[in-house]
Design a protein around this motif. Structure first.
Motif, PDB file in Angstrom:
ATOM      1  N   ILE A 176       0.804  -1.193   0.047  1.00 11.11           N
ATOM      2  CA  ILE A 176       0.153   0.124  -0.028  1.00 11.11           C
ATOM      3  C   ILE A 176       0.739   1.133   0.170  1.00 11.11           C
ATOM      4  CG2 ILE A 176      -1.707   1.238   1.425  1.00 11.11           C
ATOM      5  CD1 ILE A 176      -2.760  -1.271  -0.129  1.00 11.11           C
ATOM      6  N   GLN A 177       1.888   1.143   0.714  1.00 12.07           N
ATOM      7  CA  GLN A 177       3.035   2.467   0.681  1.00 12.07           C
ATOM      8  C   GLN A 177       3.424   2.586  -0.499  1.00 12.07           C
ATOM      9  OE1 GLN A 177       5.808   1.651   3.705  1.00 12.07           O
ATOM     10  NE2 GLN A 177       4.287   1.338   5.486  1.00 12.07           N
ATOM     11  N   ILE A 178       3.896   1.524  -1.547  1.00 11.98           N
ATOM     12  CA  ILE A 178       4.315   1.650  -2.760  1.00 11.98           C
ATOM     13  C   ILE A 178       3.379   2.225  -3.733  1.00 11.98           C
ATOM     14  CG2 ILE A 178       5.173   0.663  -4.745  1.00 11.98           C
ATOM     15  CD1 ILE A 178       6.589  -1.342  -2.818  1.00 11.98           C
ATOM     16  N   ILE A 179       1.926   1.919  -3.627  1.00  7.17           N
ATOM     17  CA  ILE A 179       1.253   2.276  -4.440  1.00  7.17           C
ATOM     18  C   ILE A 179       0.756   3.956  -3.969  1.00  7.17           C
ATOM     19  CG2 ILE A 179      -1.580   2.263  -4.966  1.00  7.17           C
ATOM     20  CD1 ILE A 179      -1.448  -0.803  -4.274  1.00  7.17           C
ATOM     21  N   ALA A 180       0.703   4.052  -2.710  1.00  8.48           N
ATOM     22  CA  ALA A 180       0.434   5.612  -2.291  1.00  8.48           C
ATOM     23  C   ALA A 180       1.702   6.455  -2.914  1.00  8.48           C
ATOM     24  CB  ALA A 180       0.263   5.880  -0.785  1.00  8.48           C
ATOM     25  N   SER A 181       2.878   5.958  -3.070  1.00 11.32           N
ATOM     26  CA  SER A 181       3.958   6.741  -3.267  1.00 11.32           C
ATOM     27  C   SER A 181       3.933   6.915  -4.940  1.00 11.32           C
ATOM     28  CB  SER A 181       5.207   5.811  -2.953  1.00 11.32           C
ATOM     29  OG  SER A 181       5.401   5.782  -1.796  1.00 11.32           O
ATOM     30  N   GLY A 182       3.339   5.703  -5.490  1.00 12.81           N
ATOM     31  CA  GLY A 182       3.146   6.112  -6.906  1.00 12.81           C
ATOM     32  C   GLY A 182       2.121   7.170  -7.184  1.00 12.81           C
ATOM     33  N   VAL A 232       9.792   8.318  -0.443  1.00  7.98           N
ATOM     34  CA  VAL A 232       8.549   8.384   0.378  1.00  7.98           C
ATOM     35  C   VAL A 232       8.175   7.266   1.269  1.00  7.98           C
ATOM     36  CG1 VAL A 232       5.907   8.500  -0.120  1.00  7.98           C
ATOM     37  CG2 VAL A 232       7.417   9.665  -1.509  1.00  7.98           C
ATOM     38  N   VAL A 233       8.479   5.922   0.661  1.00  5.70           N
ATOM     39  CA  VAL A 233       8.330   4.600   1.611  1.00  5.70           C
ATOM     40  C   VAL A 233       9.380   4.649   2.671  1.00  5.70           C
ATOM     41  CG1 VAL A 233       8.519   2.106   1.557  1.00  5.70           C
ATOM     42  CG2 VAL A 233       7.467   3.243  -0.308  1.00  5.70           C
ATOM     43  N   TYR A 234      10.532   4.913   2.540  1.00  6.16           N
ATOM     44  CA  TYR A 234      11.592   5.321   3.648  1.00  6.16           C
ATOM     45  C   TYR A 234      11.215   6.343   4.636  1.00  6.16           C
ATOM     46  CZ  TYR A 234      16.427   6.428   5.307  1.00  6.16           C
ATOM     47  OH  TYR A 234      17.395   6.608   5.950  1.00  6.16           O
ATOM     48  N   ILE A 235      10.754   7.485   4.307  1.00 11.94           N
ATOM     49  CA  ILE A 235      10.112   8.313   5.290  1.00 11.94           C
ATOM     50  C   ILE A 235       9.208   7.740   6.165  1.00 11.94           C
ATOM     51  CG2 ILE A 235       9.431  10.648   5.720  1.00 11.94           C
ATOM     52  CD1 ILE A 235      10.977  11.823   3.440  1.00 11.94           C
ATOM     53  N   THR A 236       7.936   7.267   5.346  1.00  8.80           N
ATOM     54  CA  THR A 236       6.721   7.121   5.868  1.00  8.80           C
ATOM     55  C   THR A 236       7.313   5.769   7.048  1.00  8.80           C
ATOM     56  OG1 THR A 236       5.720   7.383   3.918  1.00  8.80           O
ATOM     57  CG2 THR A 236       4.720   5.822   5.550  1.00  8.80           C
ATOM     58  N   ASN A 237       8.057   4.912   6.688  1.00 11.98           N
ATOM     59  CA  ASN A 237       8.347   4.016   7.441  1.00 11.98           C
ATOM     60  C   ASN A 237       9.351   4.586   8.739  1.00 11.98           C
ATOM     61  OD1 ASN A 237       7.448   0.924   6.784  1.00 11.98           O
ATOM     62  ND2 ASN A 237       8.062   1.892   5.068  1.00 11.98           N
ATOM     63  N   ALA A 238      10.092   5.480   8.509  1.00  8.11           N
ATOM     64  CA  ALA A 238      11.091   6.010   9.671  1.00  8.11           C
ATOM     65  C   ALA A 238      10.006   6.658  10.527  1.00  8.11           C
ATOM     66  CB  ALA A 238      11.849   7.004   8.902  1.00  8.11           C
ATOM     67  N   SER A 298       6.977  13.498   3.971  1.00  6.80           N
ATOM     68  CA  SER A 298       7.514  13.099   2.395  1.00  6.80           C
ATOM     69  C   SER A 298       7.043  14.031   1.638  1.00  6.80           C
ATOM     70  CB  SER A 298       7.441  11.662   2.473  1.00  6.80           C
ATOM     71  OG  SER A 298       6.034  11.229   1.888  1.00  6.80           O
ATOM     72  N   PHE A 299       6.171  14.398   1.361  1.00 10.42           N
ATOM     73  CA  PHE A 299       5.460  15.120   0.268  1.00 10.42           C
ATOM     74  C   PHE A 299       6.022  16.394   0.440  1.00 10.42           C
ATOM     75  CE2 PHE A 299       2.093  18.019  -0.784  1.00 10.42           C
ATOM     76  CZ  PHE A 299       2.215  18.197  -2.144  1.00 10.42           C
ATOM     77  N   ILE A 300       5.881  17.268   1.633  1.00 14.22           N
ATOM     78  CA  ILE A 300       6.508  18.330   1.941  1.00 14.22           C
ATOM     79  C   ILE A 300       7.830  18.482   1.692  1.00 14.22           C
ATOM     80  CG2 ILE A 300       6.525  20.317   3.632  1.00 14.22           C
ATOM     81  CD1 ILE A 300       4.142  19.240   4.904  1.00 14.22           C
ATOM     82  N   VAL A 301       8.861  17.448   2.164  1.00 14.57           N
ATOM     83  CA  VAL A 301      10.291  17.521   2.141  1.00 14.57           C
ATOM     84  C   VAL A 301      10.253  17.470   0.529  1.00 14.57           C
ATOM     85  CG1 VAL A 301      12.292  16.034   2.415  1.00 14.57           C
ATOM     86  CG2 VAL A 301      10.857  16.630   4.075  1.00 14.57           C
TER      87      VAL A 301
END
Length: 389
Positions: A124-130, A164-170, A248-251
């Motif tokens: 789901i994180q990958i899809i949201a990143s896409g 995006v996946v990196y920051i979300t998981n962090a 992640s979006f704002i960064v």
């Protein structure tokens, strides 16, 4: 009333509405959680000893969505546009972002209520990143890192997905003690909001400051709430995934040049610096798990807050220490970007982080010798893979 004053009132109104809605919703989440016995039960990996509701993050996305829609709608029908971007462009971008947020919010909520395997969450994180990439937000430049500036789409888009996946998981992984993830997000959002305000990107600044507004009431319940009296709650995955995705979006937005003449390197470095502790900690933890032959996606007790607890610090001292570390890195990088390249700034940060880890490890050894019984209580535990239960 001039345009500048209207824009400041626009942002202040968004912040106030988010705070008020958070204050109104959180007590109801607590009531429902205790009514239905929806608790985060302590286990060998967790720091808390008393069952605590972990649905505080359920308030984040609805409050952000309501506040953003209400404020932007009122602002556009009452005066001149709030941003230098056209309304259609900004609206399309936000549609993709909120679509991704909705997916992460739902999977996070499901995980908080019944449990979801890490493979499903990762997908789901990958899809949201896409979806974020489809909004037009992807990294076009490395800002001079390793001498690289402009990068092609075939490299920039996969790199954006990874970031995006990196920051979300962090953000999800740093959520280990009271007030830590929310406190770090507050600091990051405050800095990012200021940067967006300077760049006159008012719609994105509203997203940042609205997110900050909804976190503040939660932070007080999380840090100062009494679990025995039913006033304490955790944010859960619904909250941490929401915050990680927005950050992640704002960064990434701040990694874009503010003017055609600038390369965006300085703002990119400062923006990423606000998340430097969770980002560096994830790399260290993953390397540690791989070295130990463990699944890098399964939790343990080797995050920086766990390590500081093993030095004998109490929870509040650990929280203050990590916040001070983040503030130090932000201030340091603001100074370093004025005189050093992006690559050298990263190297300086990595050296300081490595030295800090050696110091913490030394403090753990010293404390363990004097308090062997305490050291045993922090032995790493690795729970079963949820997908195999």
């Amino acid at each position: 009333m001039n345009l500048g004053t209207l824009n400041y009132l626009f942002l202040a109104g968004g912040f106030a509405v988010a705070v008020l809605l958070g204050m109104a919703i959180i007590p109801n989440i607590l009531f429902i959680s205790y009514k239905k016995q929806l608790f985060d039960i302590p286990d060998g990996r967790k720091v808390h000893k008393t069952p605590v509701p972990r649905l505080g993050g359920l308030s984040f996305f609805p409050v952000i969505l309501i506040t953003m829609a209400l404020n932007i709608g009122l602002r556009y029908i009452s005066g001149p546009p709030v941003d230098v971007f056209a309304l259609s462009e900004t609206a399309i971008e936000l549609l993709f972002i909120f679509a991704g947020l909705t997916m992460l919010y739902l999977v996070g909520e499901a995980d908080d209520l019944v449990g979801v395997g890490y493979r499903v969450k990762f997908l789901i994180q990958i899809i949201a990143s896409g979806l974020m990439v489809l909004s037009g937000t992807w990294l076009h430049s490395l800002g001079g890192l390793f001498g690289i500036y402009e990068i092609p789409s075939w490299f920039g888009i996969p790199l954006t997905l990874l970031i995006v996946v990196y920051i979300t998981n962090a953000i999800n992984l740093i959520d280990g003690i009271d007030g830590l993830a929310s406190g770090l997000c507050c600091i990051s959002l405050a800095v990012l909001s200021s940067m967006l305000l300077i760049r006159q990107e008012y719609v994105h600044a509203l997203l940042s400051i609205t997110t900050l507004g909804v976190i503040i009431p939660f932070w007080f319940y999380n840090v100062f709430g009494n679990a025995l009296r039913g006033h304490k709650l955790f944010m859960g995955d619904a909250g941490s995934l929401t915050l990680g995705y927005i950050l992640s979006f704002i960064v990434l937005r701040l990694s874009f040049p503010s003017t055609p003449e600038s390369d965006g390197a300085r703002s990119m470095v400062i923006a990423f610096s606000t998340l430097i502790v969770p980002l560096f900690d994830v790399v260290r933890v993953v390397i540690h798990r791989v070295r130990k032959g463990r699944n890098p996606f399964l939790p343990d007790k080797n995050h920086i807050h766990h390590k500081l607890l093993r030095t004998g610090m109490r929870n509040r001292y650990v929280l203050v220490t990590i916040i001070c570390i983040v503030i130090f890195f932000i201030g340091l990088n603001v100074l370093l970007t004025a005189c050093l390249s992006t690559t050298l700034v990263l190297l300086v940060d990595m050296v300081i982080w490595t030295v800090l880890q050696f110091w913490i490890n030394w403090r753990i050894r010293v404390y363990s010798k004097d308090h062997p019984e305490m050291a045993k209580s922090y032995i790493e535990t690795v729970p079963q893979d949820k997908d195999k239960q």
